[in-house]
Design a protein around this motif. Structure first.
Motif, PDB file in Angstrom:
ATOM      1  N   TYR A 114     -13.589   5.839  -9.913  1.00 26.35           N
ATOM      2  CA  TYR A 114     -12.875   4.564  -9.949  1.00 26.35           C
ATOM      3  C   TYR A 114     -11.371   4.782  -9.845  1.00 26.35           C
ATOM      4  O   TYR A 114     -10.695   4.162  -9.021  1.00 26.35           O
ATOM      5  CB  TYR A 114     -13.210   3.782 -11.221  1.00 26.35           C
ATOM      6  CG  TYR A 114     -12.575   2.417 -11.237  1.00 26.35           C
ATOM      7  CD1 TYR A 114     -13.176   1.346 -10.595  1.00 26.35           C
ATOM      8  CD2 TYR A 114     -11.355   2.200 -11.863  1.00 26.35           C
ATOM      9  CE1 TYR A 114     -12.588   0.095 -10.570  1.00 26.35           C
ATOM     10  CE2 TYR A 114     -10.757   0.949 -11.853  1.00 26.35           C
ATOM     11  CZ  TYR A 114     -11.384  -0.096 -11.207  1.00 26.35           C
ATOM     12  OH  TYR A 114     -10.786  -1.334 -11.189  1.00 26.35           O
ATOM     13  N   VAL A 115     -10.854   5.669 -10.679  1.00 27.12           N
ATOM     14  CA  VAL A 115      -9.401   5.906 -10.702  1.00 27.12           C
ATOM     15  C   VAL A 115      -8.909   6.430  -9.358  1.00 27.12           C
ATOM     16  O   VAL A 115      -7.920   5.934  -8.818  1.00 27.12           O
ATOM     17  CB  VAL A 115      -9.026   6.857 -11.855  1.00 27.12           C
ATOM     18  CG1 VAL A 115      -7.567   7.289 -11.758  1.00 27.12           C
ATOM     19  CG2 VAL A 115      -9.298   6.189 -13.208  1.00 27.12           C
ATOM     20  N   GLY A 133       3.675   0.043   5.656  1.00 23.32           N
ATOM     21  CA  GLY A 133       4.945   0.732   5.831  1.00 23.32           C
ATOM     22  C   GLY A 133       5.856   0.586   4.629  1.00 23.32           C
ATOM     23  O   GLY A 133       7.074   0.697   4.748  1.00 23.32           O
ATOM     24  N   SER A 134       5.264   0.351   3.462  1.00 22.51           N
ATOM     25  CA  SER A 134       6.061   0.192   2.246  1.00 22.51           C
ATOM     26  C   SER A 134       5.920   1.430   1.354  1.00 22.51           C
ATOM     27  O   SER A 134       5.011   2.244   1.529  1.00 22.51           O
ATOM     28  CB  SER A 134       5.638  -1.065   1.483  1.00 22.51           C
ATOM     29  OG  SER A 134       4.275  -1.002   1.120  1.00 22.51           O
ATOM     30  N   LYS A 135       6.817   1.533   0.411  1.00 23.44           N
ATOM     31  CA  LYS A 135       6.868   2.693  -0.473  1.00 23.44           C
ATOM     32  C   LYS A 135       5.700   2.662  -1.465  1.00 23.44           C
ATOM     33  O   LYS A 135       5.440   1.636  -2.096  1.00 23.44           O
ATOM     34  CB  LYS A 135       8.201   2.688  -1.220  1.00 23.44           C
ATOM     35  CG  LYS A 135       8.420   3.895  -2.096  1.00 23.44           C
ATOM     36  CD  LYS A 135       9.811   3.835  -2.716  1.00 23.44           C
ATOM     37  CE  LYS A 135      10.061   5.060  -3.537  1.00 23.44           C
ATOM     38  NZ  LYS A 135       9.957   4.840  -4.952  1.00 23.44           N
ATOM     39  N   ILE A 136       5.030   3.778  -1.616  1.00 25.88           N
ATOM     40  CA  ILE A 136       3.965   3.909  -2.617  1.00 25.88           C
ATOM     41  C   ILE A 136       4.645   3.862  -3.985  1.00 25.88           C
ATOM     42  O   ILE A 136       5.652   4.543  -4.201  1.00 25.88           O
ATOM     43  CB  ILE A 136       3.185   5.219  -2.398  1.00 25.88           C
ATOM     44  CG1 ILE A 136       2.522   5.201  -1.021  1.00 25.88           C
ATOM     45  CG2 ILE A 136       2.149   5.417  -3.509  1.00 25.88           C
ATOM     46  CD1 ILE A 136       1.973   6.534  -0.567  1.00 25.88           C
ATOM     47  N   PRO A 137       4.123   3.066  -4.930  1.00 34.25           N
ATOM     48  CA  PRO A 137       4.848   2.830  -6.183  1.00 34.25           C
ATOM     49  C   PRO A 137       4.801   3.962  -7.209  1.00 34.25           C
ATOM     50  O   PRO A 137       5.408   3.851  -8.262  1.00 34.25           O
ATOM     51  CB  PRO A 137       4.178   1.568  -6.732  1.00 34.25           C
ATOM     52  CG  PRO A 137       2.796   1.628  -6.198  1.00 34.25           C
ATOM     53  CD  PRO A 137       2.932   2.252  -4.826  1.00 34.25           C
ATOM     54  N   GLY A 182      -6.826   3.324  -2.546  1.00 35.04           N
ATOM     55  CA  GLY A 182      -6.642   1.958  -2.066  1.00 35.04           C
ATOM     56  C   GLY A 182      -5.181   1.536  -2.077  1.00 35.04           C
ATOM     57  O   GLY A 182      -4.681   0.948  -1.108  1.00 35.04           O
ATOM     58  N   ILE A 183      -4.486   1.832  -3.170  1.00 36.17           N
ATOM     59  CA  ILE A 183      -3.070   1.493  -3.257  1.00 36.17           C
ATOM     60  C   ILE A 183      -2.279   2.256  -2.201  1.00 36.17           C
ATOM     61  O   ILE A 183      -1.447   1.687  -1.488  1.00 36.17           O
ATOM     62  CB  ILE A 183      -2.523   1.784  -4.669  1.00 36.17           C
ATOM     63  CG1 ILE A 183      -3.136   0.817  -5.688  1.00 36.17           C
ATOM     64  CG2 ILE A 183      -0.997   1.720  -4.695  1.00 36.17           C
ATOM     65  CD1 ILE A 183      -2.879   1.191  -7.131  1.00 36.17           C
ATOM     66  N   THR A 184      -2.546   3.557  -2.106  1.00 37.41           N
ATOM     67  CA  THR A 184      -1.834   4.389  -1.140  1.00 37.41           C
ATOM     68  C   THR A 184      -2.067   3.890   0.282  1.00 37.41           C
ATOM     69  O   THR A 184      -1.114   3.725   1.058  1.00 37.41           O
ATOM     70  CB  THR A 184      -2.272   5.859  -1.278  1.00 37.41           C
ATOM     71  OG1 THR A 184      -1.985   6.295  -2.612  1.00 37.41           O
ATOM     72  CG2 THR A 184      -1.563   6.752  -0.293  1.00 37.41           C
TER      73      THR A 184
END
Length: 102
Positions: free
Chosen positions: A37-38, A53-57, A44-46
């Motif tokens: 899950y983690v 094209g946005s920065k990974i948080p 998914g976020i990445t």
């Protein structure tokens, strides 16, 4: 795992409570389910950020293991029981941002 939960107009399958129980062994020691899950949330976020094209948080250092990332999430969930009723994916994201800032 229980069925989906509807909250604020969207559905999620894993609350912070069920994720915590899964990762701490309260649902039969399902470490593989916890890691899956983690890491799925991380992927998914990445993927979403890369596609936009946005920065990974968060910035997880090279060499960090699935167990370490899961431990970070468990520590966050244990320290924030009042928030565990919300969706697990959001809580994973917050835990990672706090533990692995860029």
């Amino acid at each position: 795992m229980a069925g989906p939960v509807w909250a604020q107009g969207y559905v999620y399958f894993q609350s912070g409570n069920t994720l915590y129980d899964t990762c701490t062994g309260n649902l039969g020691g399902r470490a593989g389910a916890c890691f899956g899950y983690v890491t799925g949330v991380i992927d998914g976020i990445t993927n979403a950020h890369v596609r936009r094209g946005s920065k990974i948080p968060f910035c997880i250092p090279a060499g960090v293991t699935k167990r370490q990332v899961a431990d970070v999430v468990v520590v966050f969930l244990a320290a924030n029981p009042a928030e565990r009723n919300i969706d697990g994916a959001h809580l994973v994201r917050v835990a990672l941002i706090r533990a692995f800032p860029c």
